[in-house]
Design a protein around this motif. Structure first.
Motif, mmCIF file in Angstrom:
data_model
loop_
_atom_site.group_PDB
_atom_site.id
_atom_site.type_symbol
_atom_site.label_atom_id
_atom_site.label_comp_id
_atom_site.label_asym_id
_atom_site.label_seq_id
_atom_site.Cartn_x
_atom_site.Cartn_y
_atom_site.Cartn_z
ATOM 1 N N GLU A 70 0.831 62.880 79.248
ATOM 2 C CA GLU A 70 -0.092 63.450 78.279
ATOM 3 C C GLU A 70 -1.288 64.131 78.933
ATOM 4 O O GLU A 70 -1.860 65.067 78.369
ATOM 5 N N ASP A 71 -1.676 63.687 80.107
ATOM 6 C CA ASP A 71 -2.836 64.282 80.763
ATOM 7 C C ASP A 71 -2.477 65.467 81.652
ATOM 8 O O ASP A 71 -3.324 65.968 82.393
ATOM 9 N N GLY A 72 -1.225 65.930 81.608
ATOM 10 C CA GLY A 72 -0.820 67.105 82.368
ATOM 11 C C GLY A 72 -0.197 66.828 83.705
ATOM 12 O O GLY A 72 0.345 67.750 84.327
ATOM 13 N N THR A 73 -0.262 65.608 84.192
ATOM 14 C CA THR A 73 0.380 65.298 85.466
ATOM 15 C C THR A 73 1.899 65.251 85.288
ATOM 16 O O THR A 73 2.406 65.036 84.179
ATOM 17 N N SER A 74 2.618 65.444 86.371
ATOM 18 C CA SER A 74 4.078 65.489 86.307
ATOM 19 C C SER A 74 4.656 64.739 87.490
ATOM 20 O O SER A 74 3.976 64.471 88.483
ATOM 21 N N LYS A 75 5.934 64.427 87.390
ATOM 22 C CA LYS A 75 6.655 63.736 88.445
ATOM 23 C C LYS A 75 8.109 64.196 88.398
ATOM 24 O O LYS A 75 8.714 64.276 87.314
ATOM 25 N N VAL A 76 8.659 64.508 89.563
ATOM 26 C CA VAL A 76 10.069 64.878 89.690
ATOM 27 C C VAL A 76 10.852 63.631 90.052
ATOM 28 O O VAL A 76 10.565 62.965 91.059
ATOM 29 N N VAL A 77 11.837 63.294 89.239
ATOM 30 C CA VAL A 77 12.623 62.081 89.415
ATOM 31 C C VAL A 77 14.079 62.480 89.633
ATOM 32 O O VAL A 77 14.615 63.335 88.917
ATOM 33 N N GLU A 78 14.703 61.869 90.611
ATOM 34 C CA GLU A 78 16.131 62.095 90.860
ATOM 35 C C GLU A 78 16.927 61.065 90.071
ATOM 36 O O GLU A 78 16.783 59.853 90.274
ATOM 37 N N ILE A 79 17.771 61.554 89.172
ATOM 38 C CA ILE A 79 18.532 60.676 88.291
ATOM 39 C C ILE A 79 20.009 61.020 88.403
ATOM 40 O O ILE A 79 20.392 62.081 88.906
ATOM 41 N N LEU A 80 20.843 60.125 87.910
ATOM 42 C CA LEU A 80 22.276 60.377 87.807
ATOM 43 C C LEU A 80 22.562 61.204 86.569
ATOM 44 O O LEU A 80 21.811 61.175 85.594
ATOM 45 N N THR A 126 20.801 57.754 80.581
ATOM 46 C CA THR A 126 20.315 57.947 79.225
ATOM 47 C C THR A 126 18.792 58.015 79.201
ATOM 48 O O THR A 126 18.119 57.780 80.208
ATOM 49 N N ALA A 127 18.261 58.326 78.023
ATOM 50 C CA ALA A 127 16.811 58.426 77.879
ATOM 51 C C ALA A 127 16.145 57.069 78.080
ATOM 52 O O ALA A 127 15.054 56.985 78.654
ATOM 53 N N ARG A 128 16.763 56.003 77.629
ATOM 54 C CA ARG A 128 16.190 54.671 77.835
ATOM 55 C C ARG A 128 16.129 54.326 79.315
ATOM 56 O O ARG A 128 15.131 53.775 79.804
ATOM 57 N N ASP A 129 17.193 54.635 80.053
ATOM 58 C CA ASP A 129 17.201 54.339 81.491
ATOM 59 C C ASP A 129 16.111 55.106 82.223
ATOM 60 O O ASP A 129 15.452 54.556 83.116
ATOM 61 N N LEU A 130 15.915 56.370 81.857
ATOM 62 C CA LEU A 130 14.875 57.155 82.520
ATOM 63 C C LEU A 130 13.488 56.617 82.187
ATOM 64 O O LEU A 130 12.603 56.584 83.052
ATOM 65 N N CYS A 131 13.276 56.185 80.959
ATOM 66 C CA CYS A 131 11.973 55.610 80.590
ATOM 67 C C CYS A 131 11.697 54.329 81.376
ATOM 68 O O CYS A 131 10.576 54.112 81.848
ATOM 69 N N GLN A 132 12.699 53.485 81.537
ATOM 70 C CA GLN A 132 12.497 52.264 82.312
ATOM 71 C C GLN A 132 12.220 52.577 83.782
ATOM 72 O O GLN A 132 11.430 51.890 84.431
ATOM 73 N N LEU A 133 12.843 53.632 84.294
ATOM 74 C CA LEU A 133 12.567 54.032 85.669
ATOM 75 C C LEU A 133 11.139 54.537 85.822
ATOM 76 O O LEU A 133 10.452 54.212 86.797
ATOM 77 N N LEU A 134 10.657 55.320 84.855
ATOM 78 C CA LEU A 134 9.287 55.813 84.910
ATOM 79 C C LEU A 134 8.272 54.682 84.728
ATOM 80 O O LEU A 134 7.194 54.706 85.326
#
Length: 619
Positions: A200-210, A214-222
């Motif tokens: 929300e504050d404009g920061t970003s992160k590049v994540v390597e995923i399979l 799913t969206a739930r898995d990515l949220c738990q990783l973040l």
């Protein structure tokens, strides 16, 4: 034949010397003791003329006894018979090959071979190949190629590992195995892909995923990478800034598949959404009676309400008036709209739902429902409660968007929830139950830490020898005030003794709240309402911010019954000290942290207790 020859040879060597030896000049007379025995054995061996004819003995060898018997003559007859047998077999095996004798020279007795060919029985091709004879490779290879051409196309072109199980050359090839018995092809492992996520504050992160994450898995990783509290309310948001649209991805959706349909300027946001499954907890607040019609009779209970939505055989319908943007125009038209499992329809005649008056407005099978984040400014919408039905494809045109607008936030929430339930059904309920099932399987050491606002806290009195629960609200309020004064005195005494803090205690009390997640600083009223709506219109969702009208005051923004309300927190002085109050000085707090802690336990003058706080996490 070998046994007979061996017997003859033994008897002959024992009684008669061979021809050409030193005793050859003296012929065996009639008085030779072994001649009758030799004649008897010859007579026994010649008692079966059919067997001798098969083995290739000539008629001359059978008519020799009256002219005198000699071993050399007998051996010559046997050799000539064997030569005729070899010649007959080789000429019948393959006309291209020339048979060899035992001494390595070509056979010259062709008449004998022709005479014995009629006596030799026919052999199968497999038996011919198995004979220990010199065979050219080229004819055999050509025969295998011809045999390969007659095979069925369903057989794999690999050598047979079990030739002994097959029949002869004339037997048909085995039938192909059915597809169900064949082993499945090896599945390819999922590959990896980089996904960029914004906060929300404009920061970003590049994540390597399979690619199958799913969206739930990515949220738990973040959550793990950002060191957040995992309370199962984090979600991934699909944001389209040019179209002014956004939606929360469902937990079961594949992130890579959704990203493939997004334009280049679109992005993913990592955000809280407390209202993601709130309708499972209290469905009556989400579906007003005047908007829901059932094909089956319902008793009005919450369980029956959800069961009718999740059951594919039942036919729940959501109906009501919506503002619909006309295609190709900027104008909006008020229509009576009906949502069914087959799609979204509008009535051409008032509120009639007869089939002849219903027209298809949008198909939900290959579409997703979005929120309009700038409806008034971008689409000239009548209010800020807009929705959009967008097709699930990469390149779309503005005329393909179906824009809708509800009268208030509660009606829009009802429509959005009905869209999700009719499209996904039982999948949503499974997504809602997964965190609870995981929590039951986790050990107490792996249970995620919960925030104070989510715990069930009670007021306690520890002034006596044993602690007790304070049931009286007035006594709890006075205990909280007394604890606040005691905490302020202790902090002041520690500052005086240590003299380490450069800030005055009063100054410290006025700035300590800025370290809390629920304090959002100098944001406008509209911005605070937008944050509340983004993170879910659930009861008890709140944030604190600086007041724009009074520089020394603060504002508590709270959601109750899907409506946002603002309460001003004013400073007051007592005995030369500054306090904060929400009820004109009846309840005073030394700082905002104490105020928030108190109203998490007691609602006081607020419509409900403070339960969830809006949070912004930097990735």
């Amino acid at each position: 034949m070998r046994s007979a020859v061996h017997a003859l040879g033994t008897a002959g060597f024992a009684s008669c010397p061979p021809a050409g030896s030193a005793h050859a000049a003296t012929p065996c007379g009639e008085g030779c003791a072994s001649r009758p025995a030799l004649q008897d054995k010859v007579g026994q061996s010649s008692s079966k003329p059919q067997n001798l004819a098969r083995t290739g003995f000539s008629s001359q060898s059978r008519s020799q006894p009256e002219h005198g018997f000699g071993l050399q003559l007998l051996m010559n007859d046997i050799n000539s018979s064997l030569e005729s047998l070899n010649s007959a077999c080789n000429m019948q095996s393959d006309t291209d090959t020339v048979p060899l004798l035992q001494n390595g020279q070509h056979a010259s007795n062709q008449p004998a071979a022709s005479s014995s060919r009629s006596l030799q029985p026919q052999a199968s091709p497999r038996q011919k190949v198995q004979r220990s004879q010199p065979v050219h490779i080229l004819p055999i290879r050509r025969l295998q190629e011809e045999d390969q051409q007659f095979r069925t196309s369903s057989l794999p072109a690999i050598p047979n590992p079990f030739p002994e199980l097959c029949g002869g050359a004339g037997s048909p090839p085995p039938a192909a195995a059915p597809p169900s018995s064949l082993p499945p092809p090896p599945s390819q492992p999922p590959t990896k892909q980089d996904v960029k996520v914004f906060s929300e504050d404009g920061t970003s992160k590049v994540v390597e995923i399979l690619t199958d994450m799913t969206a739930r898995d990515l949220c738990q990783l973040l959550v793990y990478k950002s060191h957040c509290v995992d309370d199962n309310s984090w979600t991934l948001v699909e944001h389209h800034p040019q179209l002014g649209l956004e939606r929360c991805l469902e937990d079961h959706e594949i992130v890579v598949q959704v990203e493939s349909t997004m334009p280049s300027e679109s992005k993913f946001l990592f955000r809280k959404n407390y209202a993601k499954y709130e309708f499972f907890k209290n469905p009556v607040n989400f579906f007003p009676d005047q908007m829901v019609t059932w094909c089956q009779q319902s008793n009005g209970s919450q369980a029956q309400l959800l069961q009718n939505f999740l059951n594919s055989s039942s036919c729940p319908e959501i109906q009501g008036f919506l503002q619909v943007k006309e295609l190709g125009r900027k104008s909006w038209k008020k229509l009576y709209v009906c949502l069914r499992r087959s799609g979204l329809y509008y009535s051409t005649k008032g509120t009639s739902k007869e089939p002849r008056h219903l027209q298809l407005l949008a198909d939900l099978e290959e579409s997703s429902i979005f929120y309009l984040i700038a409806g008034k400014k971008q689409y000239n919408a009548p209010n800020d409660h807009g929705m959009c039905i967008k097709p699930n494809k990469a390149k779309i045109e503005m005329k393909e968007l179906r824009l809708l607008c509800a009268e208030d936030e509660q009606i829009r929430t009802c429509w959005m929830t009905a869209f999700r339930l009719l499209k996904y059904g039982m999948l949503l309920y499974q997504n809602y139950r997964i965190p609870q099932q995981r929590k039951a399987l986790l050990s107490p050491f792996n249970t995620p830490v919960r925030s104070v606002s989510e715990n069930s806290l009670v007021a306690m009195d520890f002034s006596g020898q044993t602690g007790r629960v304070i049931d009286n609200p007035a006594e709890a309020q006075s205990a909280a005030l007394e604890e606040g004064h005691a905490w302020r005195k202790r902090s002041t005494r520690m500052n005086i003794l240590s003299s380490q803090s450069p800030l005055h205690p009063s100054t410290l009390n006025s700035v300590i709240h800025r370290t809390q997640h629920w304090f959002h600083g100098r944001i406008s009223r509209e911005e605070s309402h937008r944050i509340i709506k983004q993170q879910g219109l659930v009861d008890g969702l709140f944030l604190l911010r600086d007041s724009q009208s009074n520089p020394k005051a603060f504002v508590l923004t709270l959601c109750h019954h899907q409506k946002i309300k603002n309460f001003q927190i004013l400073p007051c002085e007592d005995d030369g000290q500054t306090f904060f109050t929400l009820d004109d000085g009846n309840t005073k707090f030394s700082d905002l942290i104490q105020l928030v802690d108190f109203y998490q336990l007691n609602k006081g003058v607020l419509p409900c207790k403070l339960k969830h706080h809006c949070i912004r996490v930097a990735l």
